[in-house]
Design an enzyme around this catalytic site. Sequence first.
Site, PDB file in Angstrom:
ATOM      1  N   HIS A  68     -15.136  39.465   9.328  1.00 25.72           N
ATOM      2  CA  HIS A  68     -13.636  39.373   9.464  1.00 25.72           C
ATOM      3  C   HIS A  68     -13.444  37.757   9.707  1.00 25.72           C
ATOM      4  O   HIS A  68     -12.710  37.396  10.776  1.00 25.72           O
ATOM      5  CB  HIS A  68     -13.196  40.035  10.888  1.00 25.72           C
ATOM      6  N   ASP A  94      -9.962  42.593  21.256  1.00 19.23           N
ATOM      7  CA  ASP A  94      -9.331  44.241  21.112  1.00 19.23           C
ATOM      8  C   ASP A  94     -10.216  44.902  20.426  1.00 19.23           C
ATOM      9  O   ASP A  94     -10.308  46.152  20.233  1.00 19.23           O
ATOM     10  CB  ASP A  94      -8.045  44.169  20.399  1.00 19.23           C
ATOM     11  N   GLU A 134      -1.179  42.404  27.751  1.00 23.68           N
ATOM     12  CA  GLU A 134      -0.837  42.087  26.322  1.00 23.68           C
ATOM     13  C   GLU A 134       0.759  42.786  26.061  1.00 23.68           C
ATOM     14  O   GLU A 134       0.969  43.706  26.506  1.00 23.68           O
ATOM     15  CB  GLU A 134      -1.682  42.700  25.352  1.00 23.68           C
TER      16      GLU A 134
END
Length: 406
Positions: A93, A162, A278
């Site tokens: 990622h 997350d 958030e």
Amino acid sequence: MTTKLLLTFAICRLIVTVGLTVDPSELLRLGVEGQLSVDPYDVETASLDFGLISRSEPMAVLHPGSADDIARLVQAAYLSSQGFTVSARGHGHSINGQAQTSNGVVIEMSGCSRGSRLGSGNLAKPQVALKEMHVDVWGGELWIDVLRSTLEHGLAPKSWTDYLYLSVGGTLSNGGISGQAFNHGPQISNVYELDVVTGKGELMTCSEEQNSKLFHAVLGGLGQFGIITRARIALEPAPQRVRWIRVLYSNFSTFTRDQEHLISLHGEPSTLKFDYVEGFVIVDEGLINNWRSSFFSPRNPVKISSVGANGGVLYCLEITKNYDESTGDTIDQEVEALMKNLNFIPSTVFTTDLPYIDFLDRVHKAELKLRAKDLWEVPHPWLNLFVPKSRIADLDRGVFKGHFRK
């Protein structure tokens, strides 16, 4: 056997002295604890990342057996007269192909075998120090496995991303930001010590007190100053359960004002603040119950038009309160006291309670849904921005409400 060992040593010394003049794979076959692979499947996997936007096919893939394997490889590249590139890959990622390399060697950090050593005497399995409240982990360890290991002792890292199926070294090279950052800082603010392989192939331990320049360069350094092979991460007592709440706003200024208020409480006692804050934006004209907001009950569908969205846009504030069974009788009062100061749309309060690990691993459940529909292994362009407060309203008008959409 002695003759073979002496010959291998002589060849290695000759290469170091005069520079690499053979294929890097030949060198690696001489002395690594792990495995160098030229298997087409390994090469293909290492040529891609999660974004599926760029592609670079490496010459070989190293599955390290220790931090020393990584140091040997990087040193060989550094001393090579011909030169070859080396790239560390956690879970892929990374930024625009950063974990790939063309005609070089990719180090599969998350493929380290459980029986291997980290290079400074620690086993690859996370090692929890109960008294010191920290855990030592291999740089390629996934955060979900770190969490599972620490929860066995009733402990957990303080700050998260997350998505937990990312490598420790990968997120520490970027920052590691999620809804807990207003309380504890990003993940890079909760690291005590690192083992790093530098660009010269030196394996160095660094911290605030030892090799501090390297320590601060590597944390958030996007992999440009070294490869993290071990991290010592701060722990805290893990809560048992989470009260997870989402509320909706149609007014952007009210939405950001409430967020700023909740974040400003970071210095207050735990009973007087939320543990996670958030927000996200919903611009779909249909139901709010899409995969991204699967928190909302399918049996109670909510349309954007039903809550008076301004310009077809809604803003969702996501907040949580951690608690244990021993404090469960006070959680309602604490949440109610915090919520009464917020100005969300009253009819849009959605609440659920779940185990702590289920909340932290919530994105993985969405991933499984997408995988079942063959919608995960597709191009994933992604953009993260830090926007100054002075321009956040412009971002809302220009992007969220589509003034610049043509």
